[in-house]
Design a protein around this motif. Sequence first.
Motif: not given
Length: 355
Positions: A14, A17, A21, A139, A159-160, A163, A196, A307, A310-311, A314
């Motif tokens: 992260a 990334e 970003t 994220f 994103l993400p 990884l 999430s 994944r 994080a997805h 984000a």
Amino acid sequence: MTAPPLAVRLLLDAQDEFVATLDRVPDPGRGGPWGRLNAAGWIAAHLAASYDQWINVLAAGGEPRAWGRDWSARQTAATLARPLATPFVEARAAFVEVADGATRFLEGCDEASLATRVDTRYGPEARGYLVARAVAHLFVHMGELSVIASLAGADEVRLPGRLARCATPTDDATPIERATAPSPEVPLVARLLLDSYDEVARVAPVLSAPARFGAFDRLNPGAFTLAHIAEHEDRVWNVHAQGHPRDAWLEAAHVSTGDPRGVPDFDAAAAAFARTRAATTPYLQGLRGADLARPLATTNIGAELSRSAAHCFAHAGELMAIASLFGAEDLGQPGLLAHVGAAWGATASTDPVPR
């Protein structure tokens, strides 16, 4: 050298990334705020200061970096209603310095160190909660930055990202929950994925009609993003992991990565996400440490959990940013990580980490 636990590897990814970003934001997006959105330089500064506090100070027991400490003091004096004008390049450099220090600590973490409690101003908290919250925080702000980048003319920021550490198989594909940790049950990253889902469900209702159906040509309509999240989670966890048939509405909606952007019905997209979440949750709650190394799709369960979490975070940040453009009040992301907190006995009524 033994690789750190999966949640720690996700945080290290992260960090990388987040910088990548930031670098995707074109020059027009590196100045002042876009409408009701935070300025990109302010976001970088906010992350530099908060991430330093959570990981280098609270988790590692070090001293705060001078830049972030001074910035936080000035921002507190100004109040959040008056965000500081912060040079983008300066704030980016501050975050990179903070991340370098955090990396040295994180690469030495093991399961026992994540279960250890440290003192915060709100009381003792497990390092694992700080790590999970830092992942979510990074994220959601990447999602916000992706909206700024798109408005400033960038191609879509997907994103993400790679990884890379989570995708690479390791010899210690076990969760932090061993006998040394308080919960030997659900892996930390699986708990983070459940949190999430809560964040997506919390944000979706605040999108107004223009945010749901796409008033800005360069931004994905909220309905598309919500359906896209549901499609990804349904495909990975219900179809590939459990062998269920695809959700018929999602299959017909054509909202996979790479599909042309459409505008599905928002209520139908929300219902599809609810169905997907209901079907996925019992499976995720049934995972154990030994499951993380099992093959799934082209990788393994641990990599896919990372994944997915994080997805979802984000896209939750993206949805909140789009909602903000149309007048919604900021919800303060991420919200309480109730599933992660439950591993260490945290209560749902308190969140010991300042946002």
